[in-house]
Design a protein around this motif. Structure first.
Motif, short mmCIF file in Angstrom:
data_model
loop_
_atom_site.label_atom_id
_atom_site.label_comp_id
_atom_site.label_asym_id
_atom_site.label_seq_id
_atom_site.Cartn_x
_atom_site.Cartn_y
_atom_site.Cartn_z
N TYR A 28 0.85 -1.19 0.00
CA TYR A 28 0.00 0.00 0.00
C TYR A 28 0.88 1.24 0.00
O TYR A 28 2.01 1.23 0.50
CB TYR A 28 -0.89 0.04 1.25
CG TYR A 28 -2.06 -0.90 1.24
CD1 TYR A 28 -1.94 -2.20 1.71
CD2 TYR A 28 -3.31 -0.47 0.79
CE1 TYR A 28 -3.04 -3.06 1.72
CE2 TYR A 28 -4.41 -1.32 0.81
CZ TYR A 28 -4.27 -2.60 1.28
OH TYR A 28 -5.36 -3.45 1.29
N GLN B 192 0.78 5.50 0.99
CA GLN B 192 0.04 6.53 1.72
C GLN B 192 0.70 7.88 1.50
O GLN B 192 1.86 8.07 1.85
CB GLN B 192 0.00 6.19 3.21
CG GLN B 192 -0.85 7.15 4.03
CD GLN B 192 -0.90 6.77 5.50
OE1 GLN B 192 0.08 6.28 6.06
NE2 GLN B 192 -2.05 6.97 6.14
N PHE C 124 3.83 0.83 2.55
CA PHE C 124 3.62 -0.20 3.56
C PHE C 124 3.43 -1.56 2.91
O PHE C 124 2.63 -1.71 1.98
CB PHE C 124 2.37 0.11 4.39
CG PHE C 124 2.48 1.34 5.24
CD1 PHE C 124 2.02 2.56 4.77
CD2 PHE C 124 3.04 1.27 6.51
CE1 PHE C 124 2.11 3.70 5.55
CE2 PHE C 124 3.14 2.41 7.29
CZ PHE C 124 2.68 3.63 6.81
N LEU D 278 -5.09 -7.20 8.56
CA LEU D 278 -3.77 -7.13 7.95
C LEU D 278 -2.74 -6.78 9.01
O LEU D 278 -2.99 -5.98 9.91
CB LEU D 278 -3.75 -6.08 6.85
CG LEU D 278 -4.64 -6.35 5.63
CD1 LEU D 278 -4.60 -5.16 4.69
CD2 LEU D 278 -4.22 -7.61 4.92
N PHE E 287 0.81 -4.99 9.24
CA PHE E 287 1.60 -4.07 8.44
C PHE E 287 3.03 -3.98 8.94
O PHE E 287 3.32 -4.13 10.14
CB PHE E 287 0.99 -2.67 8.50
CG PHE E 287 -0.25 -2.49 7.67
CD1 PHE E 287 -1.50 -2.78 8.21
CD2 PHE E 287 -0.18 -2.02 6.37
CE1 PHE E 287 -2.65 -2.61 7.45
CE2 PHE E 287 -1.32 -1.85 5.61
CZ PHE E 287 -2.56 -2.15 6.15
N LYS F 35 6.38 -1.36 9.33
CA LYS F 35 6.44 -0.01 9.88
C LYS F 35 6.46 1.06 8.79
O LYS F 35 6.33 2.25 9.08
CB LYS F 35 7.68 0.14 10.75
CG LYS F 35 7.64 -0.69 12.02
CD LYS F 35 6.57 -0.23 12.97
CE LYS F 35 6.67 -0.95 14.31
NZ LYS F 35 5.57 -0.57 15.22
#
Lengths: 114, 112
Positions: free
Chosen positions: A36, A38, A90, A102, A104, A106
């Motif tokens: 992902y 962000q 991530f 999920l 994740f 760091k």
């Protein structure tokens, strides 16, 4: 319990250069793997996922990732980065495709140099 | 198709108060999960709801609770707020219980 390690907290890459973000996971069976991205003040956007099959998966925005079972890795790559790729990335693992929550890493903060 | 929406986007509360956050999933999605994101702990799973039932819960105290309505909309509640509850709370929805998750923009909670 599963875990995810992203060993690089920060990575700086020149615009136009190639990129590889590392991700290692710990889980007894084949997990579901995700990357992902962000941007500041935003939620998470799914770049790509691996559930099964071909170990090289293609995602959005020109990203790809390769699942290597022997190394418990799922590294993210892009051949040529753009300034707009600067963000937090991530890696995540799910044991039910996400239903069980999920786990994740760091995160890796990507900085793009002009 | 509209994405996951979360309201409010920003919230300021004081210690001891309680707060309720709302999440509307993507139309047709029946699973909603909640995550807490902080600089120190990163992204942590709170709980997941499917068809109005909590299916899984992360390692958070009982002050954190949630529910899901028949239209799949979900709320999470935090009672007796502590300073450490300051975080970005993210909601994610998926079509079933084994699908990829789509995240909303989050609610930024600040506890003073």
């Amino acid at each position: 319990a599963q875990s995810v390690t992203q060993p690089d907290i920060h990575i700086t890459v020149s615009e136009g250069a190639s990129l590889e973000l590392r991700c290692n996971y710990s889980y007894g069976a084949t997990p579901y793997l995700f990357w992902y991205v962000q941007s500041p003040g935003q939620g998470l956007q799914l770049l790509l996922k691996y559930f099964s099959g071909d170990t090289l998966v293609q995602g959005i925005k020109g990203f790809e990732a390769e699942f290597k079972r022997s190394q418990s890795s799922f590294n993210l790559r892009k051949p040529s980065v753009h300034w707009s790729d600067a963000a937090e990335y991530f890696c995540a693992v799910g044991i039910g495709g996400g239903a069980d929550g999920l786990t994740f890493g760091k995160g890796t903060h990507l900085i793009i140099q002009p | 198709k509209a994405g996951v929406t979360q309201t409010p986007r920003y919230l300021i509360k004081t210690r001891g108060q309680q707060v309720t956050l709302s999440c509307s999933p993507i139309s047709g999605h029946r699973s909603v999960s909640w995550y807490q994101q902080t600089p120190g702990q990163g992204l942590q799973f709170l709980f997941e709801y499917f068809s109005e039932t909590q299916r899984n819960k992360g390692n958070f105290p009982g002050r954190f609770s949630g529910r899901q309505f028949s239209n799949s909309r979900s709320e999470m509640n935090v009672s007796t707020l502590e300073l450490g509850d300051s975080a970005l709370y993210l909601c994610a929805s998926s079509f079933g219980t084994r699908g990829e998750q789509f995240f909303g923009p989050g609610t930024r909670l600040t506890v003073l």
